[in-house]
Design an enzyme around this catalytic site. Structure first.
Site, PDB file in Angstrom:
ATOM      1  N   LYS A   1       0.880  -1.182   0.000  1.00  0.00           N
ATOM      2  CA  LYS A   1       0.000   0.000   0.000  1.00  0.00           C
ATOM      3  C   LYS A   1       0.917   1.231   0.000  1.00  0.00           C
ATOM      4  CE  LYS A   1      -1.844   3.011   2.007  1.00  0.00           C
ATOM      5  NZ  LYS A   1      -1.714   4.449   1.611  1.00  0.00           N
TER       6      LYS A   1
ATOM      7  N   GLU B   1       9.425  17.170  14.160  1.00  0.00           N
ATOM      8  CA  GLU B   1       9.885  17.018  12.785  1.00  0.00           C
ATOM      9  C   GLU B   1       9.053  17.926  11.879  1.00  0.00           C
ATOM     10  OE1 GLU B   1       8.701  13.403  10.816  1.00  0.00           O
ATOM     11  OE2 GLU B   1      10.733  13.077  10.104  1.00  0.00           O
TER      12      GLU B   1
ATOM     13  N   GLU C   1       9.746   2.032  10.468  1.00  0.00           N
ATOM     14  CA  GLU C   1      10.757   3.027  10.105  1.00  0.00           C
ATOM     15  C   GLU C   1      10.063   4.370  10.186  1.00  0.00           C
ATOM     16  OE1 GLU C   1      13.857   2.736   9.329  1.00  0.00           O
ATOM     17  OE2 GLU C   1      14.028   0.562   9.168  1.00  0.00           O
TER      18      GLU C   1
ATOM     19  N   CYS D   1      13.622  11.528   5.751  1.00  0.00           N
ATOM     20  CA  CYS D   1      13.525  11.129   7.162  1.00  0.00           C
ATOM     21  C   CYS D   1      14.839  11.351   7.898  1.00  0.00           C
ATOM     22  CB  CYS D   1      13.092   9.681   7.262  1.00  0.00           C
ATOM     23  SG  CYS D   1      14.106   8.593   6.278  1.00  0.00           S
TER      24      CYS D   1
HETATM   25  P1  NDP Z   1       2.296   8.824   7.064  1.00  0.00           P
HETATM   26  O1  NDP Z   1       2.613   8.174   8.330  1.00  0.00           O
HETATM   27  O2  NDP Z   1       1.196   9.803   7.027  1.00  0.00           O
HETATM   28  O3  NDP Z   1       1.935   7.745   5.937  1.00  0.00           O
HETATM   29  C1  NDP Z   1       2.778   6.680   5.558  1.00  0.00           C
HETATM   30  C2  NDP Z   1       1.922   5.604   4.909  1.00  0.00           C
HETATM   31  O4  NDP Z   1       1.006   5.069   5.876  1.00  0.00           O
HETATM   32  C3  NDP Z   1       1.060   6.115   3.763  1.00  0.00           C
HETATM   33  O5  NDP Z   1       0.964   5.097   2.782  1.00  0.00           O
HETATM   34  C4  NDP Z   1      -0.263   6.335   4.458  1.00  0.00           C
HETATM   35  O6  NDP Z   1      -1.366   6.371   3.601  1.00  0.00           O
HETATM   36  C5  NDP Z   1      -0.314   5.139   5.368  1.00  0.00           C
HETATM   37  N1  NDP Z   1      -1.247   5.239   6.486  1.00  0.00           N
HETATM   38  C6  NDP Z   1      -1.727   6.358   7.096  1.00  0.00           C
HETATM   39  N2  NDP Z   1      -2.552   6.017   8.120  1.00  0.00           N
HETATM   40  C7  NDP Z   1      -2.588   4.661   8.156  1.00  0.00           C
HETATM   41  C8  NDP Z   1      -3.240   3.699   8.999  1.00  0.00           C
HETATM   42  N3  NDP Z   1      -4.029   4.066  10.011  1.00  0.00           N
HETATM   43  N4  NDP Z   1      -3.044   2.394   8.750  1.00  0.00           N
HETATM   44  C9  NDP Z   1      -2.237   1.987   7.750  1.00  0.00           C
HETATM   45  N5  NDP Z   1      -1.603   2.841   6.911  1.00  0.00           N
HETATM   46  C10 NDP Z   1      -1.757   4.160   7.120  1.00  0.00           C
HETATM   47  O7  NDP Z   1       3.642   9.414   6.558  1.00  0.00           O
HETATM   48  P2  NDP Z   1       3.877  10.295   5.290  1.00  0.00           P
HETATM   49  O8  NDP Z   1       3.419   9.583   4.057  1.00  0.00           O
HETATM   50  O9  NDP Z   1       3.333  11.641   5.581  1.00  0.00           O
HETATM   51  O10 NDP Z   1       5.479  10.318   5.255  1.00  0.00           O
HETATM   52  C11 NDP Z   1       6.223  11.191   5.995  1.00  0.00           C
HETATM   53  C12 NDP Z   1       6.736  10.539   7.273  1.00  0.00           C
HETATM   54  O11 NDP Z   1       7.451   9.353   6.987  1.00  0.00           O
HETATM   55  C13 NDP Z   1       7.711  11.436   7.986  1.00  0.00           C
HETATM   56  O12 NDP Z   1       7.409  11.517   9.345  1.00  0.00           O
HETATM   57  C14 NDP Z   1       9.066  10.752   7.794  1.00  0.00           C
HETATM   58  O13 NDP Z   1       9.996  10.985   8.761  1.00  0.00           O
HETATM   59  C15 NDP Z   1       8.685   9.323   7.693  1.00  0.00           C
HETATM   60  N6  NDP Z   1       9.665   8.604   6.901  1.00  0.00           N
HETATM   61  C16 NDP Z   1      10.551   7.783   7.532  1.00  0.00           C
HETATM   62  C17 NDP Z   1      11.529   7.114   6.817  1.00  0.00           C
HETATM   63  C18 NDP Z   1      12.505   6.184   7.485  1.00  0.00           C
HETATM   64  O14 NDP Z   1      13.257   5.481   6.824  1.00  0.00           O
HETATM   65  N7  NDP Z   1      12.551   6.108   8.787  1.00  0.00           N
HETATM   66  C19 NDP Z   1      11.639   7.269   5.370  1.00  0.00           C
HETATM   67  C20 NDP Z   1      10.656   8.149   4.809  1.00  0.00           C
HETATM   68  C21 NDP Z   1       9.698   8.791   5.571  1.00  0.00           C
HETATM   69  P3  NDP Z   1      -1.846   7.732   2.860  1.00  0.00           P
HETATM   70  O15 NDP Z   1      -0.927   8.830   3.258  1.00  0.00           O
HETATM   71  O16 NDP Z   1      -1.744   7.362   1.459  1.00  0.00           O
HETATM   72  O17 NDP Z   1      -3.230   7.993   3.323  1.00  0.00           O
END
Ligand code: NDP
Length: 489
Positions: free
Chosen positions: A174, A384, A249, A283
């Protein structure tokens, strides 16, 4: 229309949901894609479950699984220009950066392909008893839900898909609802490489409707998630009732520590890329600059001079060095974050607003921003922003630098700049983060583990541990000459 991929078939969303994908650089329509709901998520899990329980993939010899990953790597190389273009349209990222990402992604598949193909046949255990053959083998975990964010869409996906398949799992992917295209293209390449139907499944759609059902479904054995801290906590809670394996992550608030004896020009240059690369939507971004007191003024003056000259522009603008933020909502979040910092006493050195260039009006741009005179406890220092915002704090000595660096709930990455090698290693070992660079920022290789400490998550991607995440260890004990024990005789 871009569709979902379930059980080897391209299929429309059950409820007929669709979403428009628009390029964050100028708002142009990229495509209309199907939007999955809980019924589609359930169908995808059923397909992955069936492929794991009855399909050929988990029992395929490791050498053949590895060979498939190597074929995928070659296909990624073949299609890298088209993939990079799709990634840039979805994310607004500069094309040249997307091309680098695609090369890294091909390397990731190549690494795991070789690792799996050359993997052994388990570990023989010396029990001290010649009448026993005891060995530990590694088996796939089962059906994996892989949930990924929008900043490095295919890269984050590759870090999960390559080891998951290499270990013999099946999965439902997803991706972020905002950036679906390269995930769709990857499904086609996996099929072209010969992956059996049902081993790879794709649902596009929002986290709440397409992602959450995967994390709750009892037929799913593992959830591997990359994204924000708040979503990570939700996913852990959702996975708890069925005791799924979880790998998280999450975000970071990564310190970049500069001592007065650092190589000045290089440290300034890397401090800029540390935080402003991909508009700070990284990130591991070096969003907290910690500078030794006596270097502070000269360092910040030069940093601000260069930050103010970074040209912004869309993915295909050759003169641009940084792009837009992912969405209007995200830019508003960054703006609110900067406003809060200023209200708390941070001093704005550059940026802090949208660019006034009319050519950038339709994109979600925000100027590279430096907030000076920041102190522990300010929200800009603890939270962040995931945008192009650098906070600057001063420190006097090594102990204070380490204390400031570790004064965060996160522990993803960090860097230390010094010409004193012993100090570099001392500080690197004291910073509580999954990756620490000395006199560098950002490089990673698929051979080395990546992941966070503290609330940056748990589990590791890449490296041998990145493969082990997707495996279960099983101990097989064989009695070579069974005879009655007569315990109860
Ligand atoms: P989100 O946490 O909002 O979303 C990440 C994914 O989770 C998306 O596909 C999102 O869907 C999905 N999602 C959201 N809510 C749910 C739920 N309740 N159940 C299951 N899936 C869900 O993060 P962002 O997309 O905004 O990405 C930014 C964040 O990711 C930052 O905080 C960053 O630090 C972190 N990050 C960490 C990395 C690492 O390696 N540690 C690498 C890259 C980013 P959708 O948004 O499509 O609704």
């Amino acid at each position: 229309m871009v569709e979902l991929f379930i059980g080897g078939e391209w299929t429309a969303a059950a409820d007929g949901g669709v979403r428009e994908i628009r390029c964050p650089a100028d708002g142009t329509l990229v495509a209309t894609v199907d939007e999955a709901g809980p019924k589609d998520a359930s169908a995808a899990v059923a397909a992955a479950r069936d492929a794991f329980d009855r399909g050929p993939w988990p029992g395929t010899p490791a050498a053949e699984r590895g060979a498939l990953l190597l074929r995928v790597s070659a296909l990624l190389e073949r299609d890298k220009d088209a993939l990079a273009r799709a990634e840039s349209l979805d994310t607004g990222k500069r094309l040249v950066e997307s091309v680098y990402d695609m090369e890294d992604i091909a390397r990731c598949f190549r690494y795991f392909g070789s690792l799996v193909a050359t993997g052994g046949h388990g570990r023989v255990v010396d029990t001290g008893d010649p009448g026993v053959d005891s060995r530990v083998v590694h088996e796939p975990v089962g059906v994996c839900a892989l949930i990924t964010p929008w900043n490095y869409p295919l890269l984050q996906t590759a870090w999960k898909v390559a080891p998951a398949l290499g270990a013999g799992n099946t999965f439902v992917l997803k991706p972020s609802e905002l950036t679906p295209h390269t995930a769709v293209m990857l499904m086609r390449l996996l099929a072209e490489a010969g992956l059996p139907a049902g081993a790879a499944n794709l649902v596009l759609g929002a986290g709440a409707t397409a992602g959450a059902p995967l994390t709750e479904d009892p037929r799913v054995d593992m959830v591997s998630f990359t994204g924000g801290l708040v979503t990570g906590r939700r996913i852990m809670a959702a996975a708890a009732p069925t005791v799924k394996k979880v790998a998280l992550e999450l975000g970071g608030k990564n310190p970049n520590i500069v001592f007065a004896d650092a190589a000045f020009d290089a440290a300034v240059d890397y401090a800029l890329t540390a935080v402003f690369l991909h508009a700070g939507q990284v990130c591991s971004a070096g969003a907290r600059l910690l500078v030794q007191e006596e270097l502070h003024d000269a360092f910040v003056t030069e940093l601000v001079r260069q930050a103010g000259a970074i040209p912004l522009g869309g993915p295909f603008d050759d003169d641009a060095r940084a792009g837009p933020l992912i969405s209007a909502a995200h830019r508003e979040k960054v703006e609110a974050y900067v406003a809060a910092g200023l209200a708390e006493g941070a001093v704005l050195r550059c940026g802090g607003e949208r660019p006034d260039d009319p050519a950038l009006r339709d994109g979600f741009y925000y100027l590279p921003t430096v907030l000076d005179e920041c102190t522990p406890g300010m929200s800009v220092v603890t939270d962040e922003s995931f945008g192009p915002v650098l906070t600057v704090e001063r420190f006097r000595d090594e102990d204070e630098a380490v204390a400031l660096a570790n004064d965060t709930v996160y522990g993803l990455a960090g860097a230390v700049w010094t010409s004193d090698a012993a100090r570099g290693h001392r500080v690197a070992s004291r910073v509580r983060a999954g990756t620490v660079w000395i006199n560098d920022f950002h490089p990673y290789v698929p051979q080395a583990e990546w992941g966070g400490m503290k609330q940056s998550g748990f589990g590791r991607e890449l490296g041998p541990t990145g493969l082990a995440e997707y495996q279960e260890a099983k101990h097989i004990w064989r009695n070579l000459s069974p005879s009655p024990q007569r315990w109860f005789a």
